[in-house]
Design an enzyme around this catalytic site. Structure first.
Site, mmCIF file in Angstrom:
data_model
loop_
_atom_site.group_PDB
_atom_site.id
_atom_site.type_symbol
_atom_site.label_atom_id
_atom_site.label_comp_id
_atom_site.label_asym_id
_atom_site.label_seq_id
_atom_site.Cartn_x
_atom_site.Cartn_y
_atom_site.Cartn_z
ATOM 1 N N CYS A 23 -6.985 3.164 3.474
ATOM 2 C CA CYS A 23 -6.813 4.204 2.448
ATOM 3 C C CYS A 23 -8.136 4.480 1.737
ATOM 4 N N LEU A 44 -15.749 -6.490 3.054
ATOM 5 C CA LEU A 44 -15.487 -6.391 4.496
ATOM 6 C C LEU A 44 -14.531 -7.482 4.987
ATOM 7 N N ILE A 86 -14.840 -9.203 -4.943
ATOM 8 C CA ILE A 86 -14.517 -8.991 -6.367
ATOM 9 C C ILE A 86 -13.573 -10.066 -6.921
ATOM 10 N N THR A 156 2.544 -0.574 -4.978
ATOM 11 C CA THR A 156 3.454 -0.338 -3.854
ATOM 12 C C THR A 156 4.874 -0.029 -4.335
ATOM 13 N N SER A 198 8.012 -9.947 -0.330
ATOM 14 C CA SER A 198 7.049 -10.812 0.375
ATOM 15 C C SER A 198 6.068 -11.320 -0.668
ATOM 16 N N TYR A 200 2.922 -10.911 -0.562
ATOM 17 C CA TYR A 200 2.043 -9.766 -0.858
ATOM 18 C C TYR A 200 2.668 -8.855 -1.924
ATOM 19 N N HIS A 201 3.940 -8.462 -1.703
ATOM 20 C CA HIS A 201 4.577 -7.556 -2.664
ATOM 21 C C HIS A 201 4.676 -8.221 -4.042
ATOM 22 N N LYS A 204 1.688 -7.659 -6.160
ATOM 23 C CA LYS A 204 1.657 -6.318 -6.759
ATOM 24 C C LYS A 204 2.565 -6.257 -7.997
ATOM 25 N N GLN A 227 2.824 3.219 -4.208
ATOM 26 C CA GLN A 227 2.740 3.995 -2.970
ATOM 27 C C GLN A 227 3.737 3.511 -1.921
ATOM 28 N N ASN A 259 3.273 4.362 12.172
ATOM 29 C CA ASN A 259 2.110 4.379 13.066
ATOM 30 C C ASN A 259 2.315 3.464 14.267
ATOM 31 N N THR A 272 9.653 -1.028 18.665
ATOM 32 C CA THR A 272 10.198 -2.309 18.175
ATOM 33 C C THR A 272 10.942 -2.144 16.847
ATOM 34 N N VAL A 273 12.247 -1.895 16.934
ATOM 35 C CA VAL A 273 13.056 -1.780 15.715
ATOM 36 C C VAL A 273 13.517 -3.182 15.304
ATOM 37 N N GLU A 343 14.994 -9.639 4.816
ATOM 38 C CA GLU A 343 15.166 -8.378 4.089
ATOM 39 C C GLU A 343 16.563 -7.854 4.365
HETATM 40 P P1 NAD Z 1 -6.952 -2.312 3.902
HETATM 41 O O1 NAD Z 1 -6.749 -3.759 4.129
HETATM 42 O O2 NAD Z 1 -7.224 -1.426 5.068
HETATM 43 O O3 NAD Z 1 -8.115 -2.097 2.815
HETATM 44 C C1 NAD Z 1 -8.363 -2.965 1.740
HETATM 45 C C2 NAD Z 1 -9.872 -3.111 1.608
HETATM 46 O O4 NAD Z 1 -10.148 -3.986 0.508
HETATM 47 C C3 NAD Z 1 -10.520 -3.724 2.851
HETATM 48 O O5 NAD Z 1 -11.590 -2.944 3.281
HETATM 49 C C4 NAD Z 1 -10.950 -5.118 2.390
HETATM 50 O O6 NAD Z 1 -12.131 -5.550 3.053
HETATM 51 C C5 NAD Z 1 -11.143 -4.909 0.891
HETATM 52 N N1 NAD Z 1 -10.964 -6.127 0.077
HETATM 53 C C6 NAD Z 1 -9.886 -6.962 0.052
HETATM 54 N N2 NAD Z 1 -10.103 -7.983 -0.793
HETATM 55 C C7 NAD Z 1 -11.332 -7.782 -1.336
HETATM 56 C C8 NAD Z 1 -12.118 -8.504 -2.264
HETATM 57 N N3 NAD Z 1 -11.692 -9.649 -2.794
HETATM 58 N N4 NAD Z 1 -13.330 -8.010 -2.607
HETATM 59 C C9 NAD Z 1 -13.773 -6.846 -2.064
HETATM 60 N N5 NAD Z 1 -13.096 -6.132 -1.167
HETATM 61 C C10 NAD Z 1 -11.878 -6.606 -0.784
HETATM 62 O O7 NAD Z 1 -5.658 -1.793 3.114
HETATM 63 P P2 NAD Z 1 -5.159 -0.291 2.862
HETATM 64 O O8 NAD Z 1 -4.072 0.004 3.826
HETATM 65 O O9 NAD Z 1 -6.296 0.635 2.759
HETATM 66 O O10 NAD Z 1 -4.490 -0.462 1.437
HETATM 67 C C11 NAD Z 1 -5.257 -0.263 0.259
HETATM 68 C C12 NAD Z 1 -4.389 -0.519 -0.963
HETATM 69 O O11 NAD Z 1 -3.280 0.375 -0.939
HETATM 70 C C13 NAD Z 1 -3.829 -1.938 -0.969
HETATM 71 O O12 NAD Z 1 -3.973 -2.491 -2.254
HETATM 72 C C14 NAD Z 1 -2.373 -1.768 -0.618
HETATM 73 O O13 NAD Z 1 -1.589 -2.701 -1.293
HETATM 74 C C15 NAD Z 1 -2.057 -0.347 -1.069
HETATM 75 N N6 NAD Z 1 -1.024 0.277 -0.220
HETATM 76 C C16 NAD Z 1 -1.234 0.469 1.144
HETATM 77 C C17 NAD Z 1 -0.224 1.046 1.908
HETATM 78 C C18 NAD Z 1 -0.365 1.260 3.398
HETATM 79 O O14 NAD Z 1 0.621 1.686 4.036
HETATM 80 N N7 NAD Z 1 -1.519 1.027 3.995
HETATM 81 C C19 NAD Z 1 0.991 1.450 1.299
HETATM 82 C C20 NAD Z 1 1.162 1.230 -0.077
HETATM 83 C C21 NAD Z 1 0.139 0.646 -0.821
HETATM 84 N N1 USQ Z 2 9.596 -2.619 10.925
HETATM 85 C C1 USQ Z 2 10.257 -2.451 12.133
HETATM 86 N N2 USQ Z 2 9.510 -2.535 13.262
HETATM 87 C C2 USQ Z 2 8.173 -2.748 13.265
HETATM 88 C C3 USQ Z 2 7.505 -2.887 12.018
HETATM 89 C C4 USQ Z 2 8.261 -2.823 10.871
HETATM 90 O O1 USQ Z 2 11.460 -2.244 12.193
HETATM 91 O O2 USQ Z 2 7.579 -2.803 14.356
HETATM 92 C C5 USQ Z 2 10.373 -2.534 9.664
HETATM 93 C C6 USQ Z 2 10.177 -3.741 8.756
HETATM 94 O O3 USQ Z 2 11.063 -4.797 9.085
HETATM 95 C C7 USQ Z 2 10.433 -3.119 7.386
HETATM 96 C C8 USQ Z 2 9.935 -1.672 7.538
HETATM 97 O O4 USQ Z 2 9.868 -1.423 8.934
HETATM 98 O O5 USQ Z 2 11.799 -3.063 7.140
HETATM 99 C C9 USQ Z 2 8.576 -1.412 6.906
HETATM 100 O O6 USQ Z 2 7.601 -2.299 7.420
HETATM 101 P P1 USQ Z 2 6.046 -1.956 7.304
HETATM 102 O O7 USQ Z 2 5.270 -3.043 7.966
HETATM 103 O O8 USQ Z 2 5.799 -0.558 7.733
HETATM 104 O O9 USQ Z 2 5.835 -1.946 5.693
HETATM 105 P P2 USQ Z 2 5.612 -3.110 4.624
HETATM 106 O O10 USQ Z 2 5.578 -4.440 5.222
HETATM 107 O O11 USQ Z 2 6.591 -2.877 3.509
HETATM 108 O O12 USQ Z 2 4.152 -2.834 4.067
HETATM 109 C C10 USQ Z 2 3.479 -1.567 4.098
HETATM 110 C C11 USQ Z 2 2.021 -1.840 3.728
HETATM 111 C C12 USQ Z 2 1.952 -2.399 2.301
HETATM 112 C C13 USQ Z 2 2.645 -1.420 1.359
HETATM 113 C C14 USQ Z 2 4.084 -1.140 1.795
HETATM 114 C C15 USQ Z 2 4.698 0.002 1.001
HETATM 115 O O13 USQ Z 2 1.441 -2.762 4.651
HETATM 116 O O14 USQ Z 2 0.586 -2.566 1.934
HETATM 117 O O15 USQ Z 2 2.650 -1.932 0.059
HETATM 118 O O16 USQ Z 2 4.055 -0.687 3.178
HETATM 119 S S1 USQ Z 2 6.434 -0.220 0.786
HETATM 120 O O17 USQ Z 2 7.052 -0.499 2.082
HETATM 121 O O18 USQ Z 2 6.955 1.007 0.198
HETATM 122 O O19 USQ Z 2 6.614 -1.376 -0.076
#
Ligand code: NAD
Ligand code: USQ
Length: 413
Positions: A23, A44, A86, A156, A198, A200-201, A204, A227, A259, A272-273, A343
């Protein structure tokens, strides 16, 4: 003046934390292209996790030096870069902030994969320590700098959990009514109770409390963007040169559902559902992600306001419906695999996103053209795909069997 042009009169200096990520990179390019002065901080670590997992982006992302040089060639604009952890190097972070004096900081820099966060106790501890320290360090540095900076954080939808009592999930705050000892009824708004799925969640969810506290104590101006799942890969700016291409994660840890499904269909892997696919989630296209962040930057809260929370999503879909749609478009097979996560097997999800709509967002929703665009990218780079990295093998509990999920049945569409 429409909001697309408003920036021209209000260039800002913006630090993008995590600007090398999925992002962060397209957001940095977009904000630079509309006239803001952008500086990326990233350690990185995401590229290092690729090395650890032996799983690469499907698209050939360039080293940071090349990315920045090509952007300058293509746009005539410079983006600055500092390699700083950071979560670990507070002094370096504070120095950049005090030297650069940004108007805004966008915070993407966290470990963002739910499956990666659940892999082992080492991964849980890394995710908590990285994400919590990163956020707390940014907030401390903003206070210590004495500067009036607007923080925009990428949170998130998962902080809410994915079910409600039938209502729409509000934007961050829940209206409640409490009864006092004297029987009076008092109405209040509280942070919507969190229900993370999770580790991770959960980080947040904890971020939200840090924001609430520093906003109350230090009057920091903070916008938290809750998001949904981001899909797509390229944006207007990343399409300008192949060397600006965005990353495309498809592996079992970092690939997100839509994706992954599009990539699987493109390389001839069954879709893969997990479980029945009854999970409903919120989605947003990457082009709308960068637009929403621009809107958030251009509409900052005042120092008197509480943390501003926006739901950054445009639509909700059930996982099995996405699989069937893609199966129909591509003739791909669907494999129902046992769910490696803990879940709800099925959920309804209704979400408010009025705030971004009121700021001028015109949502991009799932359409065949955009799905085809992602499929074409996946086909173009199919030779880079390592199909052994596709299965999601990270399990949520020790009782769940690690390893490749078993295929239970196949649907020929
Ligand atoms: P990403 O992993 O591709 O990017 C995160 C970046 O942060 C990476 O380049 C990583 O090197 C950097 N980073 C991580 N820890 C760091 C640290 N301690 N110091 C400096 N840099 C650091 O992830 P993304 O998909 O781009 O997601 C970005 C943000 O958006 C995340 O916080 C994620 O929770 C949120 N988000 C992503 C999605 C999604 O679907 N990708 C959905 C909802 C929310
Ligand atoms: N899922 C499948 N098949 C797959 C992968 C995933 O059925 O091959 C299912 C999962 O079990 C889950 C759903 O699809 O029920 C979403 O999984 P996901 O990996 O697309 O999303 P999630 O793990 O929730 O995480 C992603 C991002 C995270 C962000 C979150 C937004 O990696 O950074 O915070 O989406 S949200 O889902 O709205 O919390």
């Amino acid at each position: 003046m429409n909001s697309e042009n408003k920036h021209l009169t209000s260039d800002k200096k913006i630090i993008v934390l995590g600007g090398d990520g999925f992002c962060g990179w397209p957001t940095s390019l977009h904000l630079s292209s509309v006239g803001h002065d952008v500086i990326i901080i990233d350690n990185l670590s995401r590229r290092n996790i690729d090395n650890e997992l032996e799983a690469e982006s499907l698209t050939p992302i360039q080293p940071m030096g090349t990315r920045l040089r090509v952007w300058e060639e293509v746009s005539g604009k410079k983006i600055g870069f500092y390699n700083i952890n950071i979560a670990d190097d507070y002094d370096a972070l504070l120095k950049v902030i005090t030297d650069e004096q940004p108007d805004a900081i966008i915070h993407f820099a966290e470990q963002r994969s739910a499956p990666y966060s659940m892999k082992s106790s080492k991964n849980k501890r890394y995710t908590v320590s990285n994400n919590m320290n990163a956020t707390n360090n940014v907030l401390c540095a903003m206070v210590e700098s004495g500067l009036d900076i607007h923080l925009v954080h990428l949170g998130t939808m998962g902080v809410y959990g994915y079910g409600t009592a039938g209502m729409k999930i509000p934007e961050g705050y829940l209206d409640i009514e409490v009864e006092t000892e004297t029987g009076d009824k008092i109405e209040q708004q509280i942070l919507y109770p969190t229900n993370p799925g999770s580790v991770y969640h959960m980080t947040k969810s904890q971020d939200q409390l840090l924001f609430q506290y520093y906003n109350k104590n230090d009057s920091l101006r903070i916008t938290d963007l809750h998001q949904g799942i981001v899909w797509g890969t390229n944006t207007k700016e990343t399409k300008l040169d192949e060397r600006l291409i965005n990353r495309f994660d498809y592996d079992g840890d970092y690939g997100t559902v839509l994706n992954r499904f599009l990539m699987q269909a493109a390389v001839g892997h069954p879709i893969t559902v997990h479980g029945t696919g009854g999970q409903t989630r919120a989605f947003i296209h990457i082009q709308d992600t960068v637009r929403c962040i621009q809107l958030a930057i251009e509409n900052p809260p005042t120092r008197e306001e509480r943390v501003m929370i926006f739901n950054q999503m445009t639509e909700t879909h059930r996982v099995v419906d996405l699989a069937k749609l893609i199966g129909k478009l591509t003739q791909a097979e669907i494999a129902y695999v046992s769910n490696p996560r803990k879940e709800a097997a099925e959920n309804e999800l209704h979400v408010k996103n009025d705030l971004f709509l009121s700021k001028g967002l015109e949502p991009i929703t799932l359409d065949e053209g955009l799905l085809q665009e992602v499929t074409n990218i996946a086909k173009k780079y199919a030779h880079r795909a390592d199909q052994t990295k596709i299965p999601a093998t990270s399990t949520w509990t020790q009782e769940q069997q690690p390893g490749i999920p078993e295929v239970r049945e196949k649907d020929l569409v």
